[in-house]
Design a protein around this motif. Sequence first.
Motif, PDB file in Angstrom:
ATOM      1  N   SER A 127      48.565  80.118  35.505  1.00 29.15           N
ATOM      2  CA  SER A 127      48.190  79.319  34.345  1.00 29.15           C
ATOM      3  C   SER A 127      47.768  77.910  34.753  1.00 29.15           C
ATOM      4  CB  SER A 127      49.370  79.255  33.365  1.00 29.15           C
ATOM      5  OG  SER A 127      49.062  78.462  32.246  1.00 29.15           O
TER       6      SER A 127
ATOM      7  N   LEU B 107      44.295  77.972  36.299  1.00 30.24           N
ATOM      8  CA  LEU B 107      43.257  78.122  35.277  1.00 30.24           C
ATOM      9  C   LEU B 107      42.997  76.795  34.569  1.00 30.24           C
ATOM     10  CD1 LEU B 107      44.148  81.569  33.661  1.00 30.24           C
ATOM     11  CD2 LEU B 107      42.053  80.997  34.878  1.00 30.24           C
TER      12      LEU B 107
ATOM     13  N   ALA C 152      44.453  79.573  28.883  1.00 34.01           N
ATOM     14  CA  ALA C 152      44.996  79.937  30.191  1.00 34.01           C
ATOM     15  C   ALA C 152      46.221  80.834  30.042  1.00 34.01           C
ATOM     16  CB  ALA C 152      45.347  78.672  30.978  1.00 34.01           C
TER      17      ALA C 152
END
Length: 441
Positions: free
Chosen positions: A368, A371, A381
């Motif tokens: 995450s 991203l 994300a």
Amino acid sequence: MADDRPPVQSDRSRLNEAAERSGQAVERVRHRGGQAGRIRARQWEITLVIAIQAGLAAALAALIAQHLLGPGAHVFAPAAAVGTIATAIGQRARRTFELLGGVGIGITIGDTLRFLLGSGPWQTGAVVALAIASALLVAGRGGALVGQAGGTAVLIATLAPMDRGLELPRIFDALVGGVVGLVVVALLLPINPLRVLDRAVAPIVTALGEQLAELAQALRERDADRAVRILERLRGTEGDLGRLHESLSGAEEVVTIAPARWHRRQQFRQYARGAEHLERLTLDSRALARWSATALQYDEPIPEELPEAVARLGQAVTEMRSECRLGRDPERTRELIEQCADLAGRAAATGVQSFADALITDLRTMCSDLLRAAGSEPDDANRMVRKAAGAGEAAIHPPARRRLHRARPTRAARARRRSHLASRNRDNERAGLPDRGRPAR
């Protein structure tokens, strides 16, 4: 926690253990020495630019002071210009205002106390003490303002009785030097902010990519000691993170005050947002290495998908920098991150124990963060990672299909229906209509 391993029997002698520790120490020293050499090589261009800026600013400040402020040794004008340039990148505008503020405080307190107390050794000490105390109260910490306040107070207390009129020239010298320094930084030789940021990001991205690949190999070979060494190397990135913060400050200063770099503002904001998440990613990678070492030390099972997920994450970090430098959409980066999350979900579905489960959780957190560093919004994300991890889990354990069937009516529902039919039949009889309660057989 990585060192909290269960006791194991070892048949190695103390001499062998000492030799192994010595070899590890030599390897760490060699690694740090090579890293320092690479850092110095990357910084030579910035050092050369700062040196040229300082020389040019000193020459211009001395020239302008001689033509505008009249004859005399205007020493403080080039000194102020050099002081503005040579300070930390990103603090030059503040440094100029601190120089001017310190000179003003020193002159005000020096003239006031000299008028009230006279001149002499103890008067000089009192002037300097009060000037520095006032500057510290204004600034709240040490710095250029405090140093200039003290230095100016010394000059006023010692030289003013013998050489009248020092106050005004010193103020104008400080003003000329500070302004010339800012003009050189902003107009004549502004640094390229994106190049500075890229050089600061490069060692962090390189270290993350290399160490994540090493960690994946350590998990495949179940080498706990290797994972511990990777953890130590990742902890050695503190200096690189500090240089990244300095570079961000310097780049923000350049895109703010240099008109030639204003068109870089949008790119700088993207870099700044990515750098914030890159720092989180570095901290998460240490936790990943720590959980990996601990899981291996406690002999927990490691699914084969887990090392592959760590390797994909390292590839994604390297790919992200390449795509950002070329200005392309990070499509390949997102693809690798989705593969990493999918493999993490598959590993979780096969069944893991506590430390390996924490490793998988950190792995999804890193996906995450990466991203977000690549430009995705936080909600997007998280949704992408959950979707990819859920697909990986479903590939190992598909959800059971639900049977479609009609629910059997309850006893109360059947009683209400009989009552409704009977009431309708009675109404039909009163109206002379046939009974339609049951279909014809």
